[in-house]
Design a protein around this motif. Structure first.
Motif, PDB file in Angstrom:
ATOM      1  N   VAL A  30       0.851  -1.186   0.000  1.00  0.00           N
ATOM      2  CA  VAL A  30       0.000   0.000   0.000  1.00  0.00           C
ATOM      3  C   VAL A  30       0.890   1.240   0.000  1.00  0.00           C
ATOM      4  O   VAL A  30       1.894   1.281   0.712  1.00  0.00           O
ATOM      5  CB  VAL A  30      -0.886  -0.016   1.269  1.00  0.00           C
ATOM      6  N   GLY A  34       3.762   8.047   1.258  1.00  0.00           N
ATOM      7  CA  GLY A  34       5.025   7.702   0.592  1.00  0.00           C
ATOM      8  C   GLY A  34       6.272   8.206   1.305  1.00  0.00           C
ATOM      9  O   GLY A  34       7.384   7.979   0.834  1.00  0.00           O
ATOM     10  N   LEU A  37       7.773   4.823   2.814  1.00  0.00           N
ATOM     11  CA  LEU A  37       7.917   3.723   1.845  1.00  0.00           C
ATOM     12  C   LEU A  37       8.866   4.085   0.702  1.00  0.00           C
ATOM     13  O   LEU A  37       9.731   3.282   0.325  1.00  0.00           O
ATOM     14  CB  LEU A  37       6.531   3.338   1.294  1.00  0.00           C
ATOM     15  N   THR A 111       0.719  10.260   6.544  1.00  0.00           N
ATOM     16  CA  THR A 111      -0.584   9.928   7.113  1.00  0.00           C
ATOM     17  C   THR A 111      -0.420   9.175   8.430  1.00  0.00           C
ATOM     18  O   THR A 111       0.585   8.481   8.645  1.00  0.00           O
ATOM     19  CB  THR A 111      -1.377   9.029   6.140  1.00  0.00           C
ATOM     20  N   ASP A 124       6.328   8.774  15.854  1.00  0.00           N
ATOM     21  CA  ASP A 124       5.607   9.384  16.980  1.00  0.00           C
ATOM     22  C   ASP A 124       4.227   8.761  17.224  1.00  0.00           C
ATOM     23  O   ASP A 124       3.823   8.592  18.381  1.00  0.00           O
ATOM     24  CB  ASP A 124       5.445  10.888  16.724  1.00  0.00           C
ATOM     25  N   GLY A 192      14.031  15.139  12.536  1.00  0.00           N
ATOM     26  CA  GLY A 192      12.832  15.441  13.335  1.00  0.00           C
ATOM     27  C   GLY A 192      12.263  14.215  14.008  1.00  0.00           C
ATOM     28  O   GLY A 192      11.405  14.322  14.879  1.00  0.00           O
TER      29      GLY A 192
HETATM   30  C1  LIG Z   1      12.309  14.066   6.294  1.00  0.00           C
HETATM   31  C2  LIG Z   1      11.329  13.227   7.056  1.00  0.00           C
HETATM   32  C3  LIG Z   1      11.108  13.499   8.393  1.00  0.00           C
HETATM   33  C4  LIG Z   1      10.219  12.717   9.123  1.00  0.00           C
HETATM   34  N1  LIG Z   1      10.043  12.998  10.451  1.00  0.00           N
HETATM   35  C5  LIG Z   1       9.195  12.216  11.167  1.00  0.00           C
HETATM   36  C6  LIG Z   1       8.977  12.480  12.550  1.00  0.00           C
HETATM   37  O1  LIG Z   1       9.506  13.419  13.148  1.00  0.00           O
HETATM   38  N2  LIG Z   1       8.151  11.646  13.221  1.00  0.00           N
HETATM   39  C7  LIG Z   1       7.498  10.596  12.604  1.00  0.00           C
HETATM   40  O2  LIG Z   1       6.759   9.880  13.272  1.00  0.00           O
HETATM   41  N3  LIG Z   1       7.656  10.367  11.305  1.00  0.00           N
HETATM   42  C8  LIG Z   1       8.484  11.141  10.573  1.00  0.00           C
HETATM   43  N4  LIG Z   1       8.631  10.906   9.237  1.00  0.00           N
HETATM   44  C9  LIG Z   1       7.847   9.810   8.618  1.00  0.00           C
HETATM   45  C10 LIG Z   1       6.509  10.360   8.129  1.00  0.00           C
HETATM   46  O3  LIG Z   1       5.700  10.690   9.232  1.00  0.00           O
HETATM   47  C11 LIG Z   1       5.790   9.320   7.277  1.00  0.00           C
HETATM   48  O4  LIG Z   1       4.819  10.027   6.593  1.00  0.00           O
HETATM   49  C12 LIG Z   1       5.110   8.196   7.991  1.00  0.00           C
HETATM   50  O5  LIG Z   1       5.988   7.468   8.805  1.00  0.00           O
HETATM   51  C13 LIG Z   1       4.545   7.173   7.000  1.00  0.00           C
HETATM   52  O6  LIG Z   1       3.327   7.631   6.529  1.00  0.00           O
HETATM   53  P1  LIG Z   1       3.027   7.664   5.006  1.00  0.00           P
HETATM   54  O7  LIG Z   1       1.599   8.019   4.869  1.00  0.00           O
HETATM   55  O8  LIG Z   1       4.025   8.517   4.334  1.00  0.00           O
HETATM   56  O9  LIG Z   1       3.193   6.100   4.628  1.00  0.00           O
HETATM   57  P2  LIG Z   1       3.937   5.413   3.400  1.00  0.00           P
HETATM   58  O10 LIG Z   1       5.343   5.845   3.331  1.00  0.00           O
HETATM   59  O11 LIG Z   1       3.115   5.534   2.164  1.00  0.00           O
HETATM   60  O12 LIG Z   1       3.854   3.885   3.895  1.00  0.00           O
HETATM   61  C14 LIG Z   1       4.627   3.435   4.987  1.00  0.00           C
HETATM   62  C15 LIG Z   1       4.366   1.937   5.193  1.00  0.00           C
HETATM   63  O13 LIG Z   1       3.047   1.729   5.690  1.00  0.00           O
HETATM   64  C16 LIG Z   1       2.267   0.968   4.744  1.00  0.00           C
HETATM   65  N5  LIG Z   1       0.956   1.602   4.749  1.00  0.00           N
HETATM   66  C17 LIG Z   1       0.673   2.916   4.552  1.00  0.00           C
HETATM   67  N6  LIG Z   1      -0.628   3.162   4.789  1.00  0.00           N
HETATM   68  C18 LIG Z   1      -1.169   1.974   5.111  1.00  0.00           C
HETATM   69  C19 LIG Z   1      -2.494   1.571   5.475  1.00  0.00           C
HETATM   70  N7  LIG Z   1      -3.497   2.463   5.588  1.00  0.00           N
HETATM   71  N8  LIG Z   1      -2.731   0.257   5.755  1.00  0.00           N
HETATM   72  C20 LIG Z   1      -1.716  -0.646   5.676  1.00  0.00           C
HETATM   73  N9  LIG Z   1      -0.431  -0.320   5.361  1.00  0.00           N
HETATM   74  C21 LIG Z   1      -0.184   0.975   5.089  1.00  0.00           C
HETATM   75  C22 LIG Z   1       3.005   1.026   3.429  1.00  0.00           C
HETATM   76  O14 LIG Z   1       2.760  -0.101   2.625  1.00  0.00           O
HETATM   77  C23 LIG Z   1       4.448   1.095   3.918  1.00  0.00           C
HETATM   78  O15 LIG Z   1       4.896  -0.190   4.249  1.00  0.00           O
HETATM   79  C24 LIG Z   1       9.509  11.655   8.482  1.00  0.00           C
HETATM   80  C25 LIG Z   1       9.722  11.396   7.130  1.00  0.00           C
HETATM   81  C26 LIG Z   1      10.621  12.165   6.413  1.00  0.00           C
HETATM   82  C27 LIG Z   1      10.813  11.873   4.955  1.00  0.00           C
END
Ligand SMILES: Cc1cc2nc3c(=O)[nH]c(=O)nc-3n(C[C@H](O)[C@H](O)[C@H](O)COP(=O)(O)OP(=O)(O)OC[C@H]3O[C@@H](n4cnc5c(N)ncnc54)[C@H](O)[C@@H]3O)c2cc1C
Length: 288
Positions: A30, A34, A37, A111, A124, A192
């Motif tokens: 999924v 992004g 992932l 998300t 977090d 962060g």
């Molecule tokens: C520069 C940077 C700084 C960041 N700082 C932080 C921070 O301070 N604290 C923090 O907590 N995070 C941080 N993140 C991570 C960020 O919060 C991500 O968005 C989060 O961890 C993943 O959410 P996403 O929606 O991007 O998921 P994706 O990257 O799209 O997916 C992540 C994983 O979850 C799976 N997945 C996604 N949605 C679902 C669903 N609904 N059901 C089942 N599987 C699913 C995907 O298949 C994948 O394996 C950071 C990221 C970056 C790039």
């Protein structure tokens, strides 16, 4: 860094996403925001054959009250939670936690569901979900099931989600009475992400003593965990400085803390103690 070759399909409904995933549950992943992932794919830590994009499924993005609970759709972004007036009023730990994540760009795309499903040891949301005793609703070809946050995070980047399952909704019982919440975090200066994060949810009894405490910790171990010993040291007691300090000293009980170039396990536990103490004091102050 270039990911291995993969196919990409947009799902417009939850049912469509489940059907696509069911064709090759082990080879598909999924895609939500992004922001975890795609970096993992670029590093070739993940090499899915197919990405199923769920970010445009409107029915997965919402924040609403239903009876004694608040419901959050899995593709609700960090920013939407940070800026929700409803959550600021009924469950302020969530917007506070969201505001601490990454930067504006990360919060606009990332998300809550993606973060929970990723189970990053420094993420977090897992700590907040544990602290609030959230239920996570997942759905797949076999139907729907509800997993307690305590049982959802299995290990480093590993959850109770089965291949082909989608996290659909996060359910939280609305705190009642005299409650105080906070999210205290030491952020890594580069990303962060949490070096240590403490999610605290306190409910006070009429006489001002602690009726119950929910304490979720991230950054310290391979997965987020509930600090049971802190919770039991607080519950039923008046929260004077001695009780607070003594409770916080148990935050790493039974935990094998992570060490890396930035922070040794010993330093992480020290930070966790200091910030657990601060979190209890802050939540207590807000509960009055
Ligand atoms: C520069 C940077 C700084 C960041 N700082 C932080 C921070 O301070 N604290 C923090 O907590 N995070 C941080 N993140 C991570 C960020 O919060 C991500 O968005 C989060 O961890 C993943 O959410 P996403 O929606 O991007 O998921 P994706 O990257 O799209 O997916 C992540 C994983 O979850 C799976 N997945 C996604 N949605 C679902 C669903 N609904 N059901 C089942 N599987 C699913 C995907 O298949 C994948 O394996 C950071 C990221 C970056 C790039």
């Amino acid at each position: 860094m270039i990911p291995a070759q993969f196919d990409y399909q947009v799902a417009n409904t939850l049912e469509e996403a489940i059907t696509i995933l069911a064709k090759d549950p082990d080879g598909s992943k999924v895609l939500a925001g992004g922001h975890s992932l795609i970096p993992a794919m670029k590093l070739r830590l993940a090499q899915p054959q197919l990405l199923v994009d769920i970010a445009r499924i409107k029915s997965l993005s919402y924040i609403r009250e239903e009876g004694d609970r608040v419901l959050i759709g899995a593709t609700t972004t960090h920013y939407e939670i940070q800026s929700s007036d409803l959550l600021k009023r009924i469950c302020p730990l969530l917007p506070e936690c969201a505001a601490s994540i990454g930067d504006v760009q990360v919060r606009n795309k990332g998300t809550i569901g993606g973060s929970l499903a990723h189970s990053d040891p420094a993420g977090d949301w897992p700590a907040a979900a544990i602290s609030l005793g959230a239920d996570l609703v997942v759905v797949g070809n076999e139907g729907e099931r509800v997993i307690r946050a305590d049982d959802f995070f299995v290990d480093l980047l590993t959850t109770a989600l089965q291949p082909g399952e989608i996290l659909r909704e996060i359910r939280i019982v609305k705190p009642q009475g005299r409650f105080g919440q906070t999210y205290q975090k030491v952020s890594h200066p580069a990303s962060g992400f949490a070096v240590v994060g403490v999610a605290m949810s306190l409910v006070l009894a009429a006489d001002g003593s602690c009726e119950s405490a929910g304490v979720g910790i991230t950054g310290v171990a391979t997965k987020a965990y509930r600090a049971h010993a802190v919770e039991t040291s607080l519950a039923g007691n008046r929260l004077d400085e001695q009780t607070i300090g003594s409770a916080a000293s148990h935050v790493c009980d039974g935990v094998d803390p992570n060490s890396d170039l930035y922070a040794s396990g010993e330093y992480r536990c020290h930070l966790a103690q200091v910030h657990t103490r601060r979190a209890i004091q802050t939540a207590l102050g807000r509960a009055k």
